[in-house]
Scaffold this active site. Sequence first.
Site, PDB file in Angstrom:
ATOM      1  N   ASP A  10       3.134   2.253  -5.710  1.00 14.32           N
ATOM      2  CA  ASP A  10       2.111   2.007  -6.732  1.00 14.32           C
ATOM      3  C   ASP A  10       2.600   2.188  -8.172  1.00 14.32           C
ATOM      4  O   ASP A  10       1.891   2.759  -9.015  1.00 14.32           O
ATOM      5  CB  ASP A  10       0.901   2.914  -6.492  1.00 14.32           C
ATOM      6  CG  ASP A  10       0.200   2.645  -5.170  1.00 14.32           C
ATOM      7  OD1 ASP A  10       0.697   1.818  -4.396  1.00 14.32           O
ATOM      8  OD2 ASP A  10      -0.832   3.291  -4.912  1.00 14.32           O
ATOM      9  N   LYS A  99      -2.286  -2.751  -0.500  1.00 15.38           N
ATOM     10  CA  LYS A  99      -3.147  -1.850   0.259  1.00 15.38           C
ATOM     11  C   LYS A  99      -4.468  -1.642  -0.458  1.00 15.38           C
ATOM     12  O   LYS A  99      -4.580  -1.875  -1.658  1.00 15.38           O
ATOM     13  CB  LYS A  99      -2.448  -0.508   0.472  1.00 15.38           C
ATOM     14  CG  LYS A  99      -2.099   0.236  -0.815  1.00 15.38           C
ATOM     15  CD  LYS A  99      -1.242   1.456  -0.533  1.00 15.38           C
ATOM     16  CE  LYS A  99      -0.894   2.243  -1.777  1.00 15.38           C
ATOM     17  NZ  LYS A  99      -2.038   2.811  -2.488  1.00 15.38           N
ATOM     18  N   CYS A 141      -1.247   8.945  -3.786  1.00 18.98           N
ATOM     19  CA  CYS A 141      -0.664   7.923  -2.908  1.00 18.98           C
ATOM     20  C   CYS A 141       0.763   8.236  -2.473  1.00 18.98           C
ATOM     21  O   CYS A 141       1.157   7.902  -1.364  1.00 18.98           O
ATOM     22  CB  CYS A 141      -0.774   6.554  -3.564  1.00 18.98           C
ATOM     23  SG  CYS A 141      -2.506   6.046  -3.757  1.00 18.98           S
TER      24      CYS A 141
END
Length: 196
Positions: A10, A99, A141
């Site tokens: 990310d 995702k 994350c």
Amino acid sequence: MSTRALIVVDVQPTFCEGGELGVEGGNQVAADVAAYAGTHRDRYGLVVTTQDWHVDPGEHFSDRPDFVTSWPVHGVAGSPNARLHPALADLAADVAMKKGQYDHGYSGFDGADDEGRRLADVLRQAGVDAVDVVGLAESHCVKHTALDAAGLGFATRVLTDLTAPVSPELGEQARTEMAAAGVELASSGGDPLAPR
């Protein structure tokens, strides 16, 4: 011989300074990850990126977020801030996972690539048995991706100088959780003999 993958979690403008959920130090993490990957690409059999790519994630988005299970709108599929950070333009990842389209999507293992392949399957098909996890945010994350990797039997390291938490307190909590689960916490510069 161990085959190691680099999982870049990310690293998107949405999680960097000026983004919807900007983490202090996010832009520096993006630059440092790009430099590390460029210098050490030969250490890895596979380089994977993950991106929050929210379409309709339900209660994950809220006008009155609690910043625990609900958040301001971020990582919206197709938006400029959901793309990979410009610093990663030359990363040349082997696999890109998206995702959280319709759920929270905290872990890279929750996502799929454009062919619908899940991360665990991609890693196993490539003969990967060890992973290094970097990116944003360490407390969320990155942590969930590392915990899932360890839980699936991959030898898992988080390169702590190539990530940043939402807050120092949450970062410390995440590192405690990860260490307790068998995740190795290491420095990107501390392992000159990493498996190639």
